[in-house]
Design a protein around this motif. Structure first.
Motif, PDB file in Angstrom:
ATOM      1  N   CYS A  93       0.820  -1.214   0.000  1.00  0.00           N
ATOM      2  CA  CYS A  93       0.000   0.000   0.000  1.00  0.00           C
ATOM      3  C   CYS A  93       0.863   1.277   0.000  1.00  0.00           C
ATOM      4  N   TYR A  95       0.111   4.415   0.530  1.00  0.00           N
ATOM      5  CA  TYR A  95      -0.076   5.308   1.674  1.00  0.00           C
ATOM      6  C   TYR A  95       0.729   4.801   2.872  1.00  0.00           C
ATOM      7  N   HIS A 126     -11.074  -2.810   6.985  1.00  0.00           N
ATOM      8  CA  HIS A 126     -11.162  -1.992   5.788  1.00  0.00           C
ATOM      9  C   HIS A 126     -10.548  -2.576   4.536  1.00  0.00           C
ATOM     10  N   CYS A 127      -9.329  -2.988   4.631  1.00  0.00           N
ATOM     11  CA  CYS A 127      -8.706  -3.514   3.424  1.00  0.00           C
ATOM     12  C   CYS A 127      -7.966  -4.751   3.887  1.00  0.00           C
ATOM     13  N   HIS A 131      -5.098  -2.222   7.092  1.00  0.00           N
ATOM     14  CA  HIS A 131      -4.864  -1.537   8.353  1.00  0.00           C
ATOM     15  C   HIS A 131      -4.421  -2.350   9.543  1.00  0.00           C
ATOM     16  N   CYS A 381      -2.371   0.107  -4.581  1.00  0.00           N
ATOM     17  CA  CYS A 381      -3.520  -0.319  -3.776  1.00  0.00           C
ATOM     18  C   CYS A 381      -4.215  -1.497  -4.435  1.00  0.00           C
ATOM     19  N   PRO A 383      -6.829  -3.535  -3.317  1.00  0.00           N
ATOM     20  CA  PRO A 383      -8.293  -3.622  -3.338  1.00  0.00           C
ATOM     21  C   PRO A 383      -8.939  -2.716  -4.384  1.00  0.00           C
ATOM     22  N   MET A 384      -8.323  -1.568  -4.618  1.00  0.00           N
ATOM     23  CA  MET A 384      -8.957  -0.637  -5.557  1.00  0.00           C
ATOM     24  C   MET A 384      -8.694  -1.025  -7.007  1.00  0.00           C
ATOM     25  N   PHE A 409      -0.559   5.864  -6.773  1.00  0.00           N
ATOM     26  CA  PHE A 409      -1.093   7.120  -6.242  1.00  0.00           C
ATOM     27  C   PHE A 409      -0.229   7.737  -5.149  1.00  0.00           C
TER      28      PHE A 409
HETATM   29  S1  SF4 Z   1      -7.518   0.117   0.460  1.00  0.00           S
HETATM   30 FE1  SF4 Z   1      -5.656   0.593  -0.682  1.00  0.00          FE
HETATM   31  S2  SF4 Z   1      -5.047   2.603   0.077  1.00  0.00           S
HETATM   32 FE2  SF4 Z   1      -6.464   1.755   1.546  1.00  0.00          FE
HETATM   33  S3  SF4 Z   1      -5.164   0.751   3.032  1.00  0.00           S
HETATM   34 FE3  SF4 Z   1      -5.763  -0.769   1.517  1.00  0.00          FE
HETATM   35  S4  SF4 Z   1      -4.088  -0.828   0.039  1.00  0.00           S
HETATM   36 FE4  SF4 Z   1      -3.925   1.076   1.228  1.00  0.00          FE
END
Ligand code: SF4
Ligand code: SF4
Lengths: 439, 375
Positions: A93, A95, A126-127, A131, A381, A383-384, A409
């Motif tokens: 990821c 970020y 979330h992903c 996290h 990323c 998942p996206m 990104f």
């Molecule tokens: S959904 Fe994407 S941007 Fe968000 S934490 Fe997961 S990998 Fe990172």
């Protein structure tokens, strides 16, 4: 589509206020401990308003922090290099890489001073790659407790959902006890409920604001949205954010009534699913020279905001807050609070499964009166991006022109900016859109 | 034919085995993505659970569906479905774990016509005391879906029998693993891997029979090779037998492993209970975790270290399916842990196909270095 319009345009009246609120939010991170506030790390989708039950807090959401760092290559590159030197991989990821690098470097982006030390980490899962694993590393490094809520029930497609709601609501209940234990504070249900009421209201308001951008000409462009989004993303539990978002919404309505545009030369409307590379925001300004306005990003419509997609009707409408939804009880105690959050999240479109998302993408495109989608094949990323080709095919099957580019990104080293601009220019030419002569 | 040869043979003809099984028994076959599909429930329905695996062949059919940064294992498995190699499946199930396999599942459901495609929403917060109840809810739906597919109820007796058979299977495989503690293990790492992978593909009754044969054969089995360095293989999905063979030819033996075609898959048993689904759910929630569903390092690492010590390993090969983020999170700290315990490690990144020559050189260098440390 190719007629050259010239709309009236003017800056937002509430722009300065928005800027101040955003700055305040960032400054809060610096003063957290000094002011006796709890410093909590989480992910932006976490219903962090709940933390108000413990008293004043500062919530640092990892993704917006990672995005801020990513937007500033001289700061970001050393962060990523430090992260990589620890043995972590470049394909994780984006970020997170900026965030962890900044932590390992002990440099806090907004001040250049030391990286904050958190009291604990608490987040929704979330992903699946994200996290809790990310926080595991922070928790180990800073020696702080961590906990999380596994609540992506929107991914479920089979079976009866009730036990999932019980499980998620139960985790929220357990988490309150856990927070009491790790902070030594007593949880005040009333305060938690009140902050979450505000949180829901603000999510709904931001969703409504994004939907208003369906008007022609668009009253807001994507750059302004990104600039204002931190208010809904970071201050979702605060009444001041409600005041601001209400003002912004009303001003947008006013701009719509008076045909005041964000981009005076608007003649081609593009939509995105995900954020662009943060170090490459100039792409928007550049494309404005073609009369292109970006009207919205699906992820930010539903990640800092909330709308309801009426899949059968093919419409997107502002989300009603829980206590105004038929059959949803008033939140009177922490059990109600936890169940309400679990249900709200279960109906939240974020990361809903493939088929539903495909429908939502088409709905929002129609709502925004798009002329094309711009898809980022985001190497930062999973998942996206996993099923992006499938989305592309589906969009094309619906007659939607799709421009694509690959990049990351949150890693400025991972994008060929000139190549992307050439591709986009060629795409627009194919659509009969040339650079505007007057510009 | 020895039991080891039989495993080898069945693995090489795994699709034929499943199709023959259907013909012999009149039963249905259910594929599983990941190892979080409850084998016991599928088997109690009178069906054959088989794990969907790739072939490590170059393919170009998934690019229309999955982004190239999806892990090679997931792309490879989806490719098998798209190429029609799993057309004999009557059902496909998945236990929610990571985003990559989620992509495989979503695309399978949309583009491959398997009669039943079922998603088990596995509660990934396995430390939560509520996870088992949630999983029972998932299993209830899954059970009903299977009952609908076969037109027959899944009974408590059927579940008891399946639990017992799979527990036996796990126990027998553990007995084989115990023998790998010997100074000169009677079975190579590649052979052990064939044993475990076939347990994911075969009728458990038949696999148990072969395991019993194997356990009779192994005490007298002397390998015509030096054991060399005792290594552990650890990482994400791994069923590349050819690679393990190549590695062992270079002068080492894999004596223990921690991955989903090895110990992590079969180590834990179901503790029988009055509520059968709860007993099964408890096993899958508390089993040796895949990092995709574990957010507690010690949960996994303590077990890893214990087997490394118990099997007296002299080096660890950490292999990584390219882009597999759940495992990537663990690797730096895992390496650190091994280092603190003087266990040299080599990290290799795998794609659908691997650069054998390059890997061979790296492994040789690693073995030389590790040997020096042992001496
Ligand atoms: S959904 Fe994407 S941007 Fe968000 S934490 Fe997961 S990998 Fe990172
Ligand atoms: S855990 Fe890793 S190897 Fe397994 S499916 Fe997910 S990404 Fe692939």
């Amino acid at each position: 589509m190719t007629t050259n319009m010239k709309y009236k345009t003017k800056p937002l009246d509430c722009w300065q206020w928005g800027k101040e609120l955003r700055l305040e939010a960032y400054q809060e991170f610096l003063k957290g401990h000094e002011e006796g506030k709890l410093m909590v790390l989480g992910c932006a989708a976490t219903p962090y308003g709940m933390l108000a039950g413990l008293g004043d807090f500062v919530f640092l959401a990892g993704e917006p922090y990672g995005a801020s760092v990513a937007a500033d290559p001289p700061f970001s590159i050393p962060c990523m290099e430090t992260y990589e030197a620890k043995g972590y991989s470049r394909d994780m990821c984006g970020y997170m890489r900026n965030f962890l690098g900044s932590m390992f470097l002990d440099k806090y982006y907004f001040t250049g001073g030391s990286f904050p030390k958190f009291d604990f980490a608490w987040s929704v899962r979330h992903c699946p790659a994200g996290h809790p694993k990310w926080h595991q590393i922070v928790s180990e490094y800073q020696d702080i407790p961590m906990n999380y809520i596994d609540d992506e029930t929107m991914l479920a497609v089979d079976g009866d959902p009730e036990h999932r709601i019980d499980y998620v609501a139960g985790q929220y209940l357990d988490t309150i006890e856990w927070m009491e234990k790790v902070t030594g504070r007593t949880y005040d249900d009333e305060k938690g409920i009140e902050a979450m009421r505000t949180y829901f209201r603000n999510e709904s308001l931001w969703g409504e604001i994004c939907l208003l951008n369906g008007a022609i000409p668009a009253p807001l462009d994507i750059k302004s949205m990104f600039a204002l989004m931190p208010i809904s993303m970071l201050r979702r539990h605060e009444k001041i954010a409600t005041d601001f978002l209400t003002t912004l919404r009303d001003e947008m309505k006013d701009r719509i009534a008076n045909e005041i545009a964000a981009v005076a030369t608007e003649r081609y409307r593009m939509c995105m699913l995900t954020p662009p590379p943060w170090s490459f925001l100039k792409v928007f300004r550049y494309l404005e020279t073609f009369g292109v306005v970006f009207v919205g990003t699906y992820v930010y419509l539903i990640n800092s905001g909330e709308v309801k997609f009426l899949l059968d009707e093919g419409e997107a409408v502002p989300a009603t807050v829980p206590e105004e939804r038929p059959g949803w009880p008033e939140m009177k105690n922490r059990e109600d609070l936890c169940r309400t959050i679990a249900r709200w999240r279960a109906e939240h479109p974020f990361q809903s499964h493939l088929d539903i998302r495909k429908k939502e993408y088409i709905i929002i495109y129609n709502h925004w009166h798009g002329n094309a989608y711009l898809l980022l094949m985001n190497r930062g990323c999973v998942p996206m991006t996993t099923s992006m080709y499938d989305f592309q095919r589906d969009m094309q099957a619906h007659g939607i022109p799709v421009a694509m580019f690959e990049g990351n990104f949150a890693d400025c080293r991972d994008i060929d900016e000139t190549g992307v601009l050439d591709r986009l220019e060629a795409f627009l030419e194919g659509q009969g859109i040339q650079k505007l002569p007057s510009l | 034919m020895s039991a080891i040869e039989k495993f080898h043979d069945i693995l090489a003809n795994r699709h034929q085995y499943a199709m023959d099984w259907k013909e012999r028994t009149g039963g249905k076959v259910v594929g599983g993505l990941c190892t979080y599909v409850p084998l016991e429930i599928v088997y109690a329905a009178g069906m054959l659970p088989v794990r969907v695996l790739g072939t490590h062949e170059v393919q170009d059919v998934t690019d229309r569906y999955l982004f190239p940064t999806v892990c090679p294992f997931c792309r490879d498995t989806l490719a098998q479905g798209l190429k029609g190699r799993y057309d004999y499946l009557d059902g496909l199930a998945m236990g929610r774990t990571c985003s990559h396999i989620q992509g495989t599942f979503d695309n399978w459901r949309n583009y491959i016509s398997t009669t039943l495609v079922y998603y088990i929403w596995f509660p990934c917060h396995r430390e939560s005391p509520r996870a088992v109840d949630c999983l029972v809810g998932e299993y209830t739906g899954f059970k009903e879906a299977l009952e609908k597919l076969t037109g027959k109820p899944i009974t408590d007796d059927g579940l008891d029998k399946a639990i017992e058979l799979y527990n036996t299977n796990r126990r027998l495989m553990k007995q084989v693993y115990e023998l790998r503690k010997n100074e000169d293990p009677p079975i190579t790492g590649a052979e052990a891997m064939e044993m475990v992978v076939t347990s994911q593909l075969m009728d458990v009754v038949e696999h148990n029979k072969l395991l019993e044969e194997l356990l009779e054969e192994l005490p007298d089995r002397k390998l015509d090779r030096e054991t060399g360095l005792r290594l552990m293989m650890i990482g994400s999905e791994m069923d590349d037998i050819e690679f393990v063979q190549m590695m062992e030819e270079l002068g080492c033996t894999i004596v223990i492993d921690e991955h989903c075609s090895g110990s992590r898959f079969f180590w834990d048993e179901v503790v029988p209970g009055e509520d059968r689904l709860a007993a099964i759910a408890s096993r899958y929630v508390h089993r040796w975790p895949c990092p995709a569903v574990s957010s507690n390092f010690s949960d996994r690492f303590d077990r890893v270290l214990k087997i490394a010590q118990d099997w007296n390993v002299q080096g660890a090969l950490v292999y990584q399916q390219k882009f597999c983020d759940p495992h990537e999170f663990d690797i730096p700290l895992l390496q650190q842990m091994f280092k603190e315990h003087d266990i040299p490690t080599l990290v290799l990144e795998f794609d659908v196909t691997i650069p054998f020559g390059q890997f061979r050189t790296r492994i040789e260098a690693f073995l030389e270095m590790a040997e020096l440390e042992v001496l």
